[in-house]
Write a protein that holds these residues in place. Structure first.
Motif, short mmCIF file in Angstrom:
data_model
loop_
_atom_site.label_atom_id
_atom_site.label_comp_id
_atom_site.label_asym_id
_atom_site.label_seq_id
_atom_site.Cartn_x
_atom_site.Cartn_y
_atom_site.Cartn_z
N PHE A 197 -4.25 6.97 -3.30
CA PHE A 197 -3.77 5.87 -2.47
C PHE A 197 -3.88 4.60 -3.32
N TYR A 198 -2.83 3.77 -3.32
CA TYR A 198 -2.80 2.55 -4.12
C TYR A 198 -2.61 1.33 -3.23
N ILE A 199 -3.24 0.23 -3.65
CA ILE A 199 -3.03 -1.07 -3.02
C ILE A 199 -2.77 -2.06 -4.14
N ASP A 200 -1.62 -2.72 -4.09
CA ASP A 200 -1.28 -3.78 -5.04
C ASP A 200 -1.39 -5.11 -4.31
N ILE A 201 -2.23 -6.01 -4.80
CA ILE A 201 -2.43 -7.31 -4.18
C ILE A 201 -1.99 -8.39 -5.15
N ASP A 202 -1.08 -9.25 -4.71
CA ASP A 202 -0.60 -10.35 -5.54
C ASP A 202 -1.67 -11.44 -5.63
N LEU A 203 -2.12 -11.71 -6.84
CA LEU A 203 -3.10 -12.76 -7.09
C LEU A 203 -2.68 -13.57 -8.32
N SER A 230 -6.85 1.75 -6.98
CA SER A 230 -6.49 3.16 -6.79
C SER A 230 -7.69 3.88 -6.20
N ILE A 231 -7.42 4.61 -5.12
CA ILE A 231 -8.49 5.29 -4.38
C ILE A 231 -8.06 6.74 -4.18
N PRO A 232 -8.80 7.69 -4.75
CA PRO A 232 -8.43 9.10 -4.56
C PRO A 232 -8.66 9.54 -3.12
N VAL A 233 -7.86 10.52 -2.70
CA VAL A 233 -8.03 11.13 -1.39
C VAL A 233 -9.16 12.16 -1.52
N VAL A 234 -10.06 12.20 -0.53
CA VAL A 234 -11.17 13.16 -0.60
C VAL A 234 -10.63 14.58 -0.52
N GLU A 235 -11.34 15.48 -1.15
CA GLU A 235 -10.90 16.88 -1.25
C GLU A 235 -10.65 17.50 0.12
N GLY A 276 -7.76 -22.60 -4.06
CA GLY A 276 -8.96 -22.38 -3.28
C GLY A 276 -9.27 -20.91 -3.14
N PRO A 277 -10.21 -20.61 -2.25
CA PRO A 277 -10.62 -19.21 -2.08
C PRO A 277 -9.54 -18.37 -1.41
N ILE A 278 -9.46 -17.12 -1.84
CA ILE A 278 -8.52 -16.15 -1.28
C ILE A 278 -9.34 -14.95 -0.82
N THR A 279 -9.10 -14.51 0.40
CA THR A 279 -9.80 -13.34 0.91
C THR A 279 -8.79 -12.44 1.60
N ARG A 280 -8.89 -11.15 1.33
CA ARG A 280 -8.02 -10.17 1.99
C ARG A 280 -8.86 -8.95 2.33
N GLN A 281 -8.76 -8.49 3.57
CA GLN A 281 -9.50 -7.30 3.99
C GLN A 281 -8.52 -6.22 4.42
N VAL A 282 -8.88 -4.97 4.09
CA VAL A 282 -8.08 -3.81 4.45
C VAL A 282 -9.03 -2.76 5.02
N PHE A 283 -8.67 -2.21 6.17
CA PHE A 283 -9.46 -1.14 6.76
C PHE A 283 -8.98 0.18 6.20
N LEU A 284 -9.89 0.91 5.55
CA LEU A 284 -9.54 2.14 4.87
C LEU A 284 -9.80 3.36 5.75
N SER A 285 -9.05 4.39 5.51
CA SER A 285 -9.20 5.65 6.22
C SER A 285 -10.45 6.39 5.74
N ALA A 333 0.86 -1.18 0.00
CA ALA A 333 0.00 0.00 0.00
C ALA A 333 0.90 1.23 0.00
N TYR A 334 0.55 2.20 -0.84
CA TYR A 334 1.38 3.40 -0.96
C TYR A 334 0.53 4.54 -1.49
N ARG A 335 1.08 5.74 -1.38
CA ARG A 335 0.38 6.93 -1.85
C ARG A 335 1.28 7.69 -2.80
N ILE A 336 0.70 8.12 -3.91
CA ILE A 336 1.37 8.99 -4.86
C ILE A 336 0.48 10.20 -5.04
N ASP A 337 0.99 11.36 -4.66
CA ASP A 337 0.23 12.62 -4.73
C ASP A 337 -1.10 12.46 -3.99
N ASP A 338 -2.21 12.59 -4.71
CA ASP A 338 -3.53 12.55 -4.08
C ASP A 338 -4.27 11.24 -4.34
#
Length: 131
Positions: free
Chosen positions: A39-45, A115-120, A86-95, A32-37
Motif C-alpha cells: 500500500f502506498y501513500i504519496d503526500i505532496d510536501l 510504502s506499507i506492506p500488507v500483512v501475510e 508554517g507547520p503541516i500536519t496530515r493524518q491517515v487512518f490505516l487498516s 493512496a494506492y495499492r500495487i500487489d502486496d
C-alpha cells in the motif's frame, strides 16, 4: 468601478485563507494506492526541508508533520506571498491489514512516499475445494 480599501482587501485575504485552508488539508494533498502486496501513500510536501519531516504511527493512525519556511534573507521584502508556510500536519487512518512495523518513507522531488506492506494474513489465498 469598485475601489477597494486596504481593510476590505485584508478581509478578503483572511476569508480566502480560512476557507482555502479547510479544503487544502493543511497544504498536504495525498494519493493512496495499492500495487500487489504493498500500500502506498504519496503526500505532496513541496519546499519542505526533509529534516523537518516527522512520520509516526500510533494505533493505526499515521501522522505526518513537517514545516515549510519562507527563506530568510537580509533585505528581502515579500511583494506577494501566496504559498503557505508554517507547520503541516496530515493524518491517515490505516487498516488493520497493513504491517506498520515495516513502513518505509522516501522523500523525492517534494513528494513523501510511504510504502506499507500488507500483512501475510490479509493477503488473498486460494482455498482447495474437497469433493
Amino acid at each position: 468601478m469598485l475601489l477597494r480599501s486596504a481593510t476590505v482587501r485584508d478581509l478578503d485575504h483572511v476569508t480566502a485563507r480560512v476557507f482555502d485552508s479547510a479544503t487544502r488539508n493543511s497544504g498536504a494533498r495525498l494519493d493512496a494506492y495499492r500495487i500487489d502486496d504493498t500500500f502506498y501513500i504519496d503526500i505532496d510536501l513541496p519546499g519542505v526541508d526533509p529534516a523537518s519531516i516527522d512520520v509516526t504511527v500510533d494505533r493505526k493512525v499515521l501522522t505526518v508533520r513537517a514545516e515549510r519556511r519562507r527563506p530568510e534573507q537580509e533585505g528581502l521584502r515579500m511583494l506577494v506571498a501566496e504559498r503557505p508556510t508554517g507547520p503541516i500536519t496530515r493524518q491517515v487512518f490505516l487498516s488493520e491489514t497493513l504491517d506498520t512495523d515495516r513502513l518505509e518513507a522516501r522523500y523525492d522531488n517534494g513528494v513523501l512516499t510511504l510504502s506499507i506492506p500488507v500483512v501475510e494474513q490479509a493477503k488473498p489465498r486460494k482455498i482447495a475445494v474437497a469433493v
